[in-house]
Design an enzyme around this catalytic site. Sequence first.
Site, mmCIF file in Angstrom:
data_model
loop_
_atom_site.group_PDB
_atom_site.id
_atom_site.type_symbol
_atom_site.label_atom_id
_atom_site.label_comp_id
_atom_site.label_asym_id
_atom_site.label_seq_id
_atom_site.Cartn_x
_atom_site.Cartn_y
_atom_site.Cartn_z
ATOM 1 N N GLN A 94 -14.145 2.730 1.554
ATOM 2 C CA GLN A 94 -13.618 2.332 0.244
ATOM 3 C C GLN A 94 -13.457 3.559 -0.648
ATOM 4 O OE1 GLN A 94 -15.979 -0.521 -2.044
ATOM 5 N NE2 GLN A 94 -14.282 -0.871 -3.479
ATOM 6 N N HIS B 77 -7.072 -5.756 2.140
ATOM 7 C CA HIS B 77 -5.935 -5.195 2.856
ATOM 8 C C HIS B 77 -5.392 -6.270 3.795
ATOM 9 C CE1 HIS B 77 -6.949 -0.768 2.261
ATOM 10 N NE2 HIS B 77 -8.131 -1.306 2.018
ATOM 11 N N VAL C 292 -11.119 3.153 -3.595
ATOM 12 C CA VAL C 292 -10.765 2.610 -4.912
ATOM 13 C C VAL C 292 -11.776 1.508 -5.237
ATOM 14 C CG1 VAL C 292 -9.016 1.477 -6.316
ATOM 15 C CG2 VAL C 292 -8.312 3.123 -4.566
ATOM 16 N N ASP D 56 0.850 -1.188 0.000
ATOM 17 C CA ASP D 56 0.000 0.000 0.000
ATOM 18 C C ASP D 56 0.888 1.241 0.000
ATOM 19 O OD1 ASP D 56 -3.213 0.530 0.982
ATOM 20 O OD2 ASP D 56 -1.802 2.213 1.088
ATOM 21 N N ASN E 16 -13.018 -3.245 2.562
ATOM 22 C CA ASN E 16 -13.973 -2.143 2.662
ATOM 23 C C ASN E 16 -14.963 -2.259 1.502
ATOM 24 O OD1 ASN E 16 -12.776 -0.934 4.949
ATOM 25 N ND2 ASN E 16 -11.236 0.057 3.670
ATOM 26 N N HIS F 111 -10.438 -5.109 -3.347
ATOM 27 C CA HIS F 111 -9.099 -5.351 -2.803
ATOM 28 C C HIS F 111 -9.187 -5.784 -1.351
ATOM 29 C CE1 HIS F 111 -10.120 -1.089 -2.392
ATOM 30 N NE2 HIS F 111 -9.456 -1.100 -1.255
HETATM 31 P P1 5GP Z 1 -9.767 1.525 0.307
HETATM 32 O O1 5GP Z 1 -9.870 2.741 1.194
HETATM 33 O O2 5GP Z 1 -10.429 1.742 -1.029
HETATM 34 O O3 5GP Z 1 -10.216 0.266 0.992
HETATM 35 O O4 5GP Z 1 -8.220 1.309 0.077
HETATM 36 C C1 5GP Z 1 -7.517 1.840 -1.004
HETATM 37 C C2 5GP Z 1 -6.064 1.742 -0.662
HETATM 38 O O5 5GP Z 1 -5.308 1.938 -1.838
HETATM 39 C C3 5GP Z 1 -5.572 2.800 0.356
HETATM 40 O O6 5GP Z 1 -5.040 2.157 1.493
HETATM 41 C C4 5GP Z 1 -4.542 3.595 -0.425
HETATM 42 O O7 5GP Z 1 -3.439 3.988 0.365
HETATM 43 C C5 5GP Z 1 -4.137 2.619 -1.521
HETATM 44 N N1 5GP Z 1 -3.691 3.255 -2.749
HETATM 45 C C6 5GP Z 1 -4.318 4.251 -3.428
HETATM 46 N N2 5GP Z 1 -3.648 4.567 -4.541
HETATM 47 C C7 5GP Z 1 -2.561 3.747 -4.573
HETATM 48 C C8 5GP Z 1 -1.486 3.599 -5.502
HETATM 49 O O8 5GP Z 1 -1.386 4.277 -6.520
HETATM 50 N N3 5GP Z 1 -0.553 2.651 -5.210
HETATM 51 C C9 5GP Z 1 -0.638 1.864 -4.098
HETATM 52 N N4 5GP Z 1 0.334 0.968 -3.911
HETATM 53 N N5 5GP Z 1 -1.647 1.976 -3.207
HETATM 54 C C10 5GP Z 1 -2.595 2.912 -3.446
#
Ligand code: 5GP
Length: 113
Positions: free
Chosen positions: A93, A101, A95, A31, A86, A99
């Site tokens: 969430q 974590h 993205v 991440d 998420n 996914h």
């Molecule tokens: P969410 O909040 O959607 O469950 O988690 C999305 C995760 O993607 C976050 O923890 C954020 O830090 C990670 N993330 C967002 N953009 C990028 C990226 O460009 N590269 C990587 N490696 N992680 C990302």
Amino acid sequence: MSSKTIFSQILSGEIPCDEVYSDEICLAFKDINPQAPVHILVIPRKELSSMREAQKEDQELLGHLLLVSSKVAKQQGLRDWRTVINTGEGSGQVVFHLHLHIIGGRALTWPPG
Ligand code: 5GP
């Protein structure tokens, strides 16, 4: 402007990532904004926005993602960890490409925020 998610762009190689595991079904990478000493994301190569859209046909895929998350966590040296999915904006969430974590390497409190 591309309408693809950032994770689709990582899968296609348009955006680099710090990869820790890859197979024909999924990709795991660090991440970019880690919330713990170990914070890995496991994503399916299949375009699936979230668990809300998951169907019966995704059963094998979802099982695979869970087993890969366990394999990766152990490869990272973890004995204890948390796996988080998420689902929806209200859960955090941001993205909209499914996914998992993997979070570990420090004491984790419960309930999460
Ligand atoms: P969410 O909040 O959607 O469950 O988690 C999305 C995760 O993607 C976050 O923890 C954020 O830090 C990670 N993330 C967002 N953009 C990028 C990226 O460009 N590269 C990587 N490696 N992680 C990302």
